[in-house]
Write a protein that holds these residues in place. Structure first.
Motif, PDB file in Angstrom:
ATOM      1  N   ARG A  87      -2.723   7.792  -3.419  1.00  0.00           N
ATOM      2  CA  ARG A  87      -2.449   8.419  -2.122  1.00  0.00           C
ATOM      3  C   ARG A  87      -2.008   7.335  -1.127  1.00  0.00           C
ATOM      4  O   ARG A  87      -2.242   6.158  -1.355  1.00  0.00           O
ATOM      5  CB  ARG A  87      -3.709   9.086  -1.572  1.00  0.00           C
ATOM      6  CG  ARG A  87      -4.340  10.084  -2.496  1.00  0.00           C
ATOM      7  CD  ARG A  87      -3.783  11.474  -2.317  1.00  0.00           C
ATOM      8  NE  ARG A  87      -3.716  12.109  -3.633  1.00  0.00           N
ATOM      9  CZ  ARG A  87      -3.201  13.312  -3.844  1.00  0.00           C
ATOM     10  NH1 ARG A  87      -2.700  14.030  -2.854  1.00  0.00           N
ATOM     11  NH2 ARG A  87      -3.162  13.816  -5.053  1.00  0.00           N
ATOM     12  N   ARG A  88      -1.496   7.787  -0.032  1.00  0.00           N
ATOM     13  CA  ARG A  88      -1.157   6.911   1.086  1.00  0.00           C
ATOM     14  C   ARG A  88      -2.328   5.957   1.382  1.00  0.00           C
ATOM     15  O   ARG A  88      -3.458   6.389   1.514  1.00  0.00           O
ATOM     16  CB  ARG A  88      -0.870   7.803   2.311  1.00  0.00           C
ATOM     17  CG  ARG A  88      -0.771   7.099   3.642  1.00  0.00           C
ATOM     18  CD  ARG A  88      -0.433   8.101   4.732  1.00  0.00           C
ATOM     19  NE  ARG A  88       0.967   8.519   4.621  1.00  0.00           N
ATOM     20  CZ  ARG A  88       1.956   7.935   5.287  1.00  0.00           C
ATOM     21  NH1 ARG A  88       1.716   6.950   6.125  1.00  0.00           N
ATOM     22  NH2 ARG A  88       3.193   8.363   5.141  1.00  0.00           N
ATOM     23  N   GLY A  89      -2.011   4.676   1.465  1.00  0.00           N
ATOM     24  CA  GLY A  89      -3.054   3.716   1.809  1.00  0.00           C
ATOM     25  C   GLY A  89      -3.623   2.969   0.616  1.00  0.00           C
ATOM     26  O   GLY A  89      -4.191   1.894   0.773  1.00  0.00           O
ATOM     27  N   ALA A  90      -3.485   3.529  -0.575  1.00  0.00           N
ATOM     28  CA  ALA A  90      -4.042   2.857  -1.741  1.00  0.00           C
ATOM     29  C   ALA A  90      -3.107   1.729  -2.191  1.00  0.00           C
ATOM     30  O   ALA A  90      -1.891   1.848  -2.070  1.00  0.00           O
ATOM     31  CB  ALA A  90      -4.238   3.870  -2.868  1.00  0.00           C
ATOM     32  N   PRO A  91      -3.680   0.629  -2.705  1.00  0.00           N
ATOM     33  CA  PRO A  91      -2.845  -0.494  -3.140  1.00  0.00           C
ATOM     34  C   PRO A  91      -1.921  -0.075  -4.279  1.00  0.00           C
ATOM     35  O   PRO A  91      -2.345   0.627  -5.195  1.00  0.00           O
ATOM     36  CB  PRO A  91      -3.862  -1.530  -3.651  1.00  0.00           C
ATOM     37  CG  PRO A  91      -5.185  -1.102  -3.118  1.00  0.00           C
ATOM     38  CD  PRO A  91      -5.119   0.381  -2.912  1.00  0.00           C
ATOM     39  N   THR A 145      -9.094  -6.429  -2.639  1.00  0.00           N
ATOM     40  CA  THR A 145      -9.520  -5.671  -3.823  1.00  0.00           C
ATOM     41  C   THR A 145      -8.686  -5.968  -5.064  1.00  0.00           C
ATOM     42  O   THR A 145      -9.073  -5.615  -6.171  1.00  0.00           O
ATOM     43  CB  THR A 145      -9.452  -4.148  -3.556  1.00  0.00           C
ATOM     44  OG1 THR A 145      -8.204  -3.851  -2.922  1.00  0.00           O
ATOM     45  CG2 THR A 145     -10.574  -3.701  -2.636  1.00  0.00           C
ATOM     46  N   PRO A 175       8.640   1.068  -9.694  1.00  0.00           N
ATOM     47  CA  PRO A 175       7.299   1.224  -9.144  1.00  0.00           C
ATOM     48  C   PRO A 175       6.326   1.497 -10.271  1.00  0.00           C
ATOM     49  O   PRO A 175       6.695   2.081 -11.280  1.00  0.00           O
ATOM     50  CB  PRO A 175       7.430   2.475  -8.287  1.00  0.00           C
ATOM     51  CG  PRO A 175       8.491   3.277  -8.978  1.00  0.00           C
ATOM     52  CD  PRO A 175       9.407   2.319  -9.686  1.00  0.00           C
ATOM     53  N   ARG A 183       0.842  -1.203   0.000  1.00  0.00           N
ATOM     54  CA  ARG A 183       0.000   0.000   0.000  1.00  0.00           C
ATOM     55  C   ARG A 183       0.876   1.251   0.000  1.00  0.00           C
ATOM     56  O   ARG A 183       1.988   1.219   0.552  1.00  0.00           O
ATOM     57  CB  ARG A 183      -0.873   0.040   1.259  1.00  0.00           C
ATOM     58  CG  ARG A 183      -1.922  -1.010   1.263  1.00  0.00           C
ATOM     59  CD  ARG A 183      -2.935  -0.788   2.369  1.00  0.00           C
ATOM     60  NE  ARG A 183      -3.911  -1.859   2.304  1.00  0.00           N
ATOM     61  CZ  ARG A 183      -4.967  -1.849   1.469  1.00  0.00           C
ATOM     62  NH1 ARG A 183      -5.190  -0.816   0.697  1.00  0.00           N
ATOM     63  NH2 ARG A 183      -5.787  -2.874   1.414  1.00  0.00           N
ATOM     64  N   GLY A 216       3.532   4.991  14.096  1.00  0.00           N
ATOM     65  CA  GLY A 216       2.475   4.036  14.425  1.00  0.00           C
ATOM     66  C   GLY A 216       2.387   2.830  13.509  1.00  0.00           C
ATOM     67  O   GLY A 216       1.657   1.894  13.802  1.00  0.00           O
ATOM     68  N   SER A 217       3.136   2.840  12.413  1.00  0.00           N
ATOM     69  CA  SER A 217       3.039   1.719  11.483  1.00  0.00           C
ATOM     70  C   SER A 217       4.284   0.843  11.551  1.00  0.00           C
ATOM     71  O   SER A 217       5.405   1.355  11.453  1.00  0.00           O
ATOM     72  CB  SER A 217       2.868   2.230  10.060  1.00  0.00           C
ATOM     73  OG  SER A 217       1.646   2.898   9.931  1.00  0.00           O
ATOM     74  N   PRO A 218       4.076  -0.478  11.674  1.00  0.00           N
ATOM     75  CA  PRO A 218       5.230  -1.385  11.625  1.00  0.00           C
ATOM     76  C   PRO A 218       5.861  -1.377  10.239  1.00  0.00           C
ATOM     77  O   PRO A 218       5.152  -1.344   9.228  1.00  0.00           O
ATOM     78  CB  PRO A 218       4.615  -2.752  11.945  1.00  0.00           C
ATOM     79  CG  PRO A 218       3.147  -2.609  11.713  1.00  0.00           C
ATOM     80  CD  PRO A 218       2.802  -1.171  11.872  1.00  0.00           C
ATOM     81  N   GLY A 227       0.774   5.511 -10.030  1.00  0.00           N
ATOM     82  CA  GLY A 227      -0.489   6.084 -10.448  1.00  0.00           C
ATOM     83  C   GLY A 227      -0.620   7.365  -9.679  1.00  0.00           C
ATOM     84  O   GLY A 227       0.347   7.879  -9.136  1.00  0.00           O
ATOM     85  N   VAL A 283       8.151   0.310  -2.528  1.00  0.00           N
ATOM     86  CA  VAL A 283       9.107   0.744  -3.534  1.00  0.00           C
ATOM     87  C   VAL A 283      10.533   0.607  -3.006  1.00  0.00           C
ATOM     88  O   VAL A 283      11.441   0.142  -3.708  1.00  0.00           O
ATOM     89  CB  VAL A 283       8.820   2.209  -3.942  1.00  0.00           C
ATOM     90  CG1 VAL A 283       9.849   2.687  -4.947  1.00  0.00           C
ATOM     91  CG2 VAL A 283       7.415   2.323  -4.510  1.00  0.00           C
ATOM     92  N   THR A 307      -3.979  -7.412   3.134  1.00  0.00           N
ATOM     93  CA  THR A 307      -5.313  -6.805   2.954  1.00  0.00           C
ATOM     94  C   THR A 307      -5.547  -6.350   1.517  1.00  0.00           C
ATOM     95  O   THR A 307      -6.677  -6.131   1.107  1.00  0.00           O
ATOM     96  CB  THR A 307      -5.520  -5.607   3.900  1.00  0.00           C
ATOM     97  OG1 THR A 307      -4.656  -4.544   3.500  1.00  0.00           O
ATOM     98  CG2 THR A 307      -5.220  -5.983   5.345  1.00  0.00           C
TER      99      THR A 307
END
Ligand SMILES: Cc1ncc(C[n+]2csc(CCOP(=O)(O)OP(=O)(O)O)c2C)c(N)n1
Ligand SMILES: Cc1ncc(C[n+]2csc(CCOP(=O)(O)OP(=O)(O)O)c2C)c(N)n1
Ligand code: SF4
Ligand code: SF4
Ligand code: SF4
Ligand code: SF4
Lengths: 296, 176, 84, 375, 375, 296, 84, 176
Positions: B42-46, B80, B36, B9, B127-129, B39, B15, B76
């Motif tokens: 944004r942050r979070g999009a696959p 989609t 990479p 994501r 906050g993200s591993p 597209g 990348v 996750t």
């Protein structure tokens, strides 16, 4: 506030970053504008987040246009519609880069000619869409990808530049105060000629803040007085309620700076300069408000 | 040529993982490119990234449609995205998970709980591993490049020793 | 004769920028007990995914920004890590 | 060989700029070029490049600031892409007409509307009349090397014209490949601009120039373009001698015995080699010519008797592919199958290119991806 | 025939615009075009043209305002020249990509530096990839007629691309010739823009357009360019039928039996007829082809077996004359002597042109006015 | 005034129209600037009147540049010279069109960045070089070739626009007061950073006045208060002597209008609006001057 | 190797825009009797064709604008129609 | 084809004179073009304009180098400009003067004091006598076009009857 229509004019969901201030603002702008509206959008986050062909999320026509060109496009559109006898609102929604930097020529020209449209600049204080380079509107001390040590010159004073064009309606706003935005857009659209609203729109990736903080940070901006909400209708200048309250006892701007990663290289000296700028500006605004009241 | 597609994501470092993979292969004397697919995401999009490893300079720029290997940094995205699209018969799948995941037969499936490892090694940013350094360890185990080159590729990119520690843990966790 | 040229013309369509709910790392969970229906969460949700009447959150689109949780005066929205 | 570094095309260009030590860089962000100028801003703020970075408010001003700086006799650089390049158009003509050796990194990207950020060559090709030299590169290493050479070529007193280094958006700007960050040493001589501004010898630049002389100035530009062919050859030869990597205005791949040659620029020109390999395995004697320097236009392509499949990642509407057109114009005998492919970032693989060759119809134009009945 | 009026090229264009009744005109002054927009401003303020005249602050905004107006479905016009045209470059691409039937009067003028206000075609030719139709006119009457036809052609639903009417600076913009100010009647049907903005059927224009579709939009532009050949022929035929003056994409003058043909655009193409007369008196069977429509490029020139002397009032540096190049590209068999002449307003007379023919060296490029040893 | 050098920096004679105010101003600008100066000139009368290749009349280097581009060119030039350690003055000399209209983007950007140069706008209130079309700086009511019935909107307030950029030095001047110009240019060049001087330069063909009247009309502009001479050094705002005198008892602006052919279509109503604008502006300026004195 | 490209580079040269005196319709004629040498004419002459010391007018270049005459406080400069 | 070159100064209306000349010829059924040579000239600077009259449409746009006739509206331009340059042998010169002017032999010289006429007819704008309408009268006398067409060309351009009066006076003054 009860009068704000419940209907959303944006379908779910533009692909802004989570917590985007510019999107929050747009929600209320479109509620105020209603269906008889065309949006003109130059290159910026809002040109990308609106959905990918063949779909879009807006329920009013959106005309995308080149980066430097928003106000000129709106000029042509408004003149054509008026020539046809149509009163459709023409609203530009543009970033600070597209307004204060590359777009200022077209804007200044349109204001001088007195075109009938509403120009709204959402100000995330950097080039968000291309990944946070400095813009003219980036504040002193802020880190961007082209000012890795912090910007060394002041934020361009877009409002005073616009004010010099003597337009019938001008206002500032902030995405953390949606009702204020709604009311100002409504008011603006009731007045013929050029109108301008400048909305501070906190941006999590650009400001290096957690996404849940955008509303909070926007409020801090107002409470510290680094951002003042006001409106000017012809010659009548009024400080808006949230800023009237804040100006009585502004919180130190240092708190606002410390809450954001982009200001992490601001040293004490620069912080003091920023505070002094704020103090000076608040004084100026108070004076202007007083003078405006007097002449009434 | 060995072709790998990485699913992650925006913001997860897919990348950078691709770059370290290619870099490690180059250190082994191979040729490699990492690429990479951008597209307007944004942050979070696959998102997907591509790595190609070969014995000769890589001259292909188009996307990888028939990969030998799929790396799934964030399971996750499978909700989609059809991550197996085009995977060659007998190809490999590496997935970051602690669960059992079912894949159709005919593929080699490897896994490690990179997120768990990152949390254990306290490799957490905002906050993200961080999973893009442990994955280098895991892929070294799969023989994509040597362990040494993998470590070098990591240390060139990140100074923090927790990264190499996490990679080491992942190396050990993967069962080949 | 009114031939429409082929060009980038888009039509309004929900989900036209993807199912943004999939971006989420944390999910807002409302404690319906404490909630006093002030509607502040719905007002501030940039994505307008909180129904203004029911205050239901549309998780297909909610990006998990956490503003609702942060702004809730009763602090009754928790952000919970998504588990897949 | 020094160690190989994994780098994007963008970062390689920035690294070469750092080596070339311009005194002024004026640029404006635009996807997919931004990484170049962000890297340069980093170098400057970190003190690794002693230059002034002017964060202009638009590309028109970027090019103009480069012009203003260049005429003082200092080395300058800028970078842009797509709409940024278009917005500079007036000043591109100006920079060349003012004979200023400005070097620009230009990332090829599609033009709006609608917005599309992927590779296409129309942006740069529609500047081919401006008097800029144009080189198209295909690998990260080449992006680095070409940028170094660009300064030397532009600043050569026989040339004194600006140079644009073109690289495919994302495909090359964002790919990571291993490359060698060669130290140029004295490969780029110090700039000696014969017409630089001098307050002790005041001159006027660009005033009214009457009809009976102006064309002579334009011919001097054309002459310098012609001379640049020699300068390019010399520079590439010297580069090869010093650093071991050799380039030519047109890179050939198995052309000598080829029956059919794929002609393309940028990454397509490189990937075409894989197509040629594939075709040769099938028994088709294919080769590749990758045009690197489009301006000055290459005049000694060895194409006698061969079929050319020219791939244009561009279109001049109402005419056709620009590269195919120009080749035909300068090689009237050439047998050409023109293919328009890769517009707007359309995916074109080596397999597609092999198929262009197999199914070529000489003398026709073919739009890849468009149904036959609509062609 | 109604009475003849003495008028400049500029005023004739303005008069045609008045007849075509656009609802919006947005334009910016620049020599030698200014007279067009001054005349229109006069018409508007006098109430003779019920249009809004937007006195924009730059040409970039002029073209953008035209775009903004056009998408609402109204007829629009603008005019410019030279640097004004260059400054519009980004928006020229935009107008075509947005499929807007904008009509522009464009007066060909040389590019700076140095400043030079006289005729040259490089300004317009360096816009030939933008997707605009381009017509070059040679008399005041033709300027008037072409402007009327331009609206009908641009707005035809098979075309929906903008049209640029080119006329030589001063030579035609300021010359006074007698012309007939024909009333067009219903020759130009009302504009019906299929994609005009409608708040009751909201659409988005020009958003992100993915790599797997964008090229299809570009092909649609190319297809419309191709279709415009038919529309131009129909329109010119209808014009001839109604008003008695006939035009063709390429005007021929004694070409049938010619051994050598002068090919040129604009006023040179007209004056070349005098050169042909002169040459024929000398026994040289000369003819003239005056290219009127450069975009779409003419594909049925009848040049088999004849020598062509192509005069380019332009140069694509590092390549050569644009018109000669494009003819060679589309007619590979053509035998061409390329002449670059008239840049920067360089004086070129029919006697000079006759001499180009007499001393032609086929297959070479010749710069008029440059000593032989420097060529 | 005795200190103004006698040496002329312009050879005889630029081909301005007889009686050109912009040329008169330039004489004194160059005297103040001296030899270590580069002039940057965008398209305007001054790009044409400087002589024809291969000659020029200026004895300092002149760099001609595209119409929209003056401030950007000066930015690049100044940065390059400073990078080389040279302190050469970089002076833009541009018309009002090249400043307030097509050139305002580059100007605004350069001011925001804080470039070290002096921008001088000579204001003949129209596009002189192309034969007198309206510019943003054309005043209300003035006839131009694109406003044959007189301009219907106000003159763009260039000075306030520039002022919004908070530059270290800014001034207005008028070609009828050469010593004032000389002093202001001298002062400006002694200060680092961006400087701006706006010079009213009457133009016989544009203003439809006899050529001998330019100096007189310029003085009338000042005396009527439609043009006010002032300077602002950092925060210190001072009204210059001629305007201080004039502001005590300004002559009616109607006299100024009547003296010029371009205002011949101004009716009484418009004349009253113009007078009201002048009155309001004079009040504002008096206030600003008073405030500035106070804070000292 | 310092080859100067051919381009529009101009050098300072008196008369480089022509002999502007030929434009004149009226010529300034100074009444030396009345003149008190205040120098105001020289100060305001846009073309700087009045010698600041001698107050001689250079008629090769004087365009005849009449400013000197208009501004002379003693009104001692007359504008006289040129006769050729 | 009959080619005429007109010498005047910027602001004197030489271009309008050229236009009226061509217009008058057209009214006689001829073909004609009028064409100013534009430089970057200011009011007062010498300028030239060209008129061509023919029985067929005029297709020449380049300057007139070998005119049949020279018209000198302002004799002072002769100080700086060689007005006779290229005039064909036996060609005509028309000059606006009240003086005697010497020209080399081989030309037909005509003159009229157009300035005097203008002053007498009070045809003065902004202090300058208007000579471009009287010259039409003078040239009609020389047979360039008919008197009627000349008058029409003038009245189309200028409403003020003083113009035609001046032209009439000039017509009478010229001696052919
Ligand atoms: C002429 C041109 N230059 C550059 C760009 C690239 N570009 C697109 S959006 C953007 C930044 C926009 O910044 P801003 O206006 O502040 O809006 P934001 O992205 O922050 O919403 C840039 C530089 C472009 N599209 N066109
Ligand atoms: C891009 C561009 N547009 C238009 C012009 C034409 N042009 C040259 S000078 C000028 C007017 C200049 O007006 P101003 O800046 O007020 O200076 P002035 O001529 O009045 O001295 C115009 C429109 C040009 N050279 N370039
Ligand atoms: S970058 Fe900032 S302004 Fe742009 S979409 Fe993201 S949060 Fe919003
Ligand atoms: S987390 Fe953010 S997007 Fe989701 S409901 Fe709350 S405010 Fe809306
Ligand atoms: S038009 Fe006006 S500003 Fe221009 S040269 Fe003439 S008098 Fe001066
Ligand atoms: S008339 Fe004008 S140009 Fe001549 S001297 Fe007097 S002020 Fe100078």
């Amino acid at each position: 506030m009860t009068e704000i229509p419940k209907e959303e004019m944006l379908l779910k969901c533009p692909s802004t970053c989570a917590g985007c201030g510019s999107l929050l603002a747009l929600r209320y702008i479109l509620k105020a504008a209603g269906k008889d509206t065309v949006l003109v959008i130059p290159a910026c986050c809002n040109s990308v987040i609106q959905g990918v062909y063949p779909y879009m999320l807006h329920t009013v026509p959106v005309y995308n246009i080149a980066f430097a060109a928003a106000a000129a496009c709106a000029s042509g559109m408004s003149e054509a519609l008026r020539a046809k006898g149509e009163k459709t609102n023409v609203i530009v929604y543009a970033g600070d880069g597209g307004t204060a930097d590359i777009g200022i020529q077209a804007l200044s020209g349109a204001l001088e000619r007195g075109e009938d449209f509403l120009y709204i600049c959402y100000d995330n204080e950097a080039y968000g869409n291309t990944g946070m380079q400095r813009s003219g509107a980036t504040p002193l001390g802020a880190i961007t990808t082209t000012t890795p040590n912090g910007k060394t010159v002041n934020k361009k004073d877009l409002d005073r530049i616009v004010e010099a064009h003597n337009l019938p309606y001008q206002a500032t706003a902030c995405s953390s105060y949606p009702a204020d935005i709604y009311n100002k857009v409504k008011k603006a659209l009731s007045i013929p000629g050029p109108k301008f609203i400048h909305i501070l729109a906190p941006c999590p990736p650009g400001w290096r803040i957690p996404s849940e903080k955008t509303v909070e940070i926007g409020k801090m901006a107002v409470k510290s007085g680094i951002w003042v909400l006001w409106e000017k209708e012809y010659d009548k200048f009024t400080v808006s309620a949230p800023s009237r309250a804040a100006m009585k006892r502004p919180v130190p701007v240092g708190e606002y700076l410390k809450a954001q990663g982009r200001f992490r290289k601001v040293d004490e000296k620069t912080a003091a300069v920023i505070q002094a700028n704020v103090d000076k500006n608040l004084k100026k605004i108070a004076l202007e408000a007083a003078q405006s009241e007097e002449t009434e | 040529m060995y072709e790998i597609r990485i699913h992650s994501r925006g913001g997860q470092g897919g990348v950078t993982a691709a770059r370290m993979m290619a870099s490690a292969a180059v250190k082994d004397g191979k040729f490699a490119t990492a690429c990479p697919f951008y597209g307007a995401e944004r942050r979070g999009a696959p998102i997907v990234s591509f790595v190609r490893i070969d014995d000769a300079p890589v001259r292909i720029y188009s996307q990888i449609n028939k990969p030998e290997m799929i790396v799934i940094l964030d399971p996750t995205v499978m909700d989609t995205v059809n991550v197996l699209d085009g995977l060659k018969e007998g190809g490999s799948i590496f997935i970051n998970t602690h669960d059992d995941v079912d894949f159709p037969a005919g593929f080699k499936v490897y896994k490690a709980d990179l997120t768990g490892i990152a949390l254990r090694e306290k490799l957490v940013v905002a906050g993200s591993p961080i999973v893009n350094t442990p994955v280098i360890g895991a892929l070294a185990k799969l023989g994509l490049f040597t362990r040494e080159s993998g470590v070098k590729a990591i240390t060139e990119t990140f100074a923090d020793p927790r990264n190499t520690a996490a990679a080491k843990a992942a190396f050990e966790e993967v069962i080949v | 004769m009114s031939r429409m040229p082929k060009m980038t013309i888009s039509v309004p369509h929900e989900g036209g920028a993807g199912l943004t709910g999939s971006w989420r790392t944390f999910r807002p969970v409302v404690d319906r007990e404490t909630c006093n229906h002030c509607g502040i969460c719905a007002m501030f949700c940039p994505d307008a995914v909180i129904d203004p009447d029911t205050l239901e959150i549309d998780l297909v689109y909610c990006k998990g920004c956490g503003i609702c949780s942060n702004e809730c005066p009763k602090k009754c929205i928790k952000m919970v890590r998504e588990e897949h | 060989m020094s160690e190989l570094i994994m780098s994007t095309g963008n970062k390689a260009v920035a690294a070469a700029v750092k080596m070339a030590k311009p005194l002024v860089v004026a640029a404006y962000p635009i996807t997919p070029q931004t990484e170049i100028i962000e890297s340069i801003a980093d170098y400057v703020e970190a003190g690794d490049l002693k230059a002034r970075y002017i964060p202009v408010e638009s590309e028109h001003s970027a090019m103009t600031a480069c012009i203003g700086a260049s005429i003082t006799g200092v080395r300058v650089f800028t970078a842009t892409s797509s709409h940024g390049l278009l917005y500079m158009h007036e000043m591109l003509h100006w920079a060349a007409g003012a004979r200023l050796p400005i070097v620009m990194g230009q990332v090829n990207r599609t033009l709006a509307p609608g917005w599309n950020i992927w590779a296409e060559h129309t942006d740069a090709l529609s500047q081919r009349d401006t008097g800029w030299l144009q080189v198209y590169v295909s690998t990260v290493q080449e992006a680095y090397d070409a940028t170094l050479m660009a300064f030397r070529i532009a600043e050569d007193n026989r040339v004194l014209l600006p140079v644009m280094i073109n690289m495919d958006g994302f495909l090359l700007s964002h790919i990571m490949q291993p490359f060698e960050m060669t130290e140029p040493g004295d490969f780029i001589p110090p700039l000696d601009l014969p017409h630089k501004i001098d307050v002790n010898d005041p001159k006027g630049y660009g005033a009214m120039s009457p009809a009976n002389v102006h064309y002579q100035f334009r011919f001097d530009m054309e002459k310098s373009m012609r001379a640049s062919r020699t300068v390019i050859n010399e520079t590439e030869a010297e580069f090869a001698k010093r650093f071991g990597r050799s380039y030519a205005p047109v890179e050939e791949y198995f052309c000598d015995d080829a029956d059919v040659i794929i002609v393309a620029m940028g990454t397509l020109g490189k990937e075409a080699e894989v197509a040629a390999d594939l075709l040769r395995k099938e028994g088709i004697k294919a080769g590749v010519m990758r045009i690197r320097w489009l301006r000055p236009f290459p005049l000694d392509m060895n194409i006698k008797g061969k079929d050319l499949v020219v791939i244009d990642r561009d279109c001049s509407f109402g005419f056709g592919g620009v590269v195919a057109g120009e080749i035909q114009a300068r090689y009237p005998d050439a047998k050409i199958a023109s293919v328009i492919a890769g517009l707007g970032g359309q995916e074109v693989t080596y397999e597609d290119m092999a198929e262009f060759v197999r199914s070529r119809k000489m003398g026709t134009e073919f739009w890849f991806g468009i149904p036959q009945e609509e062609q």
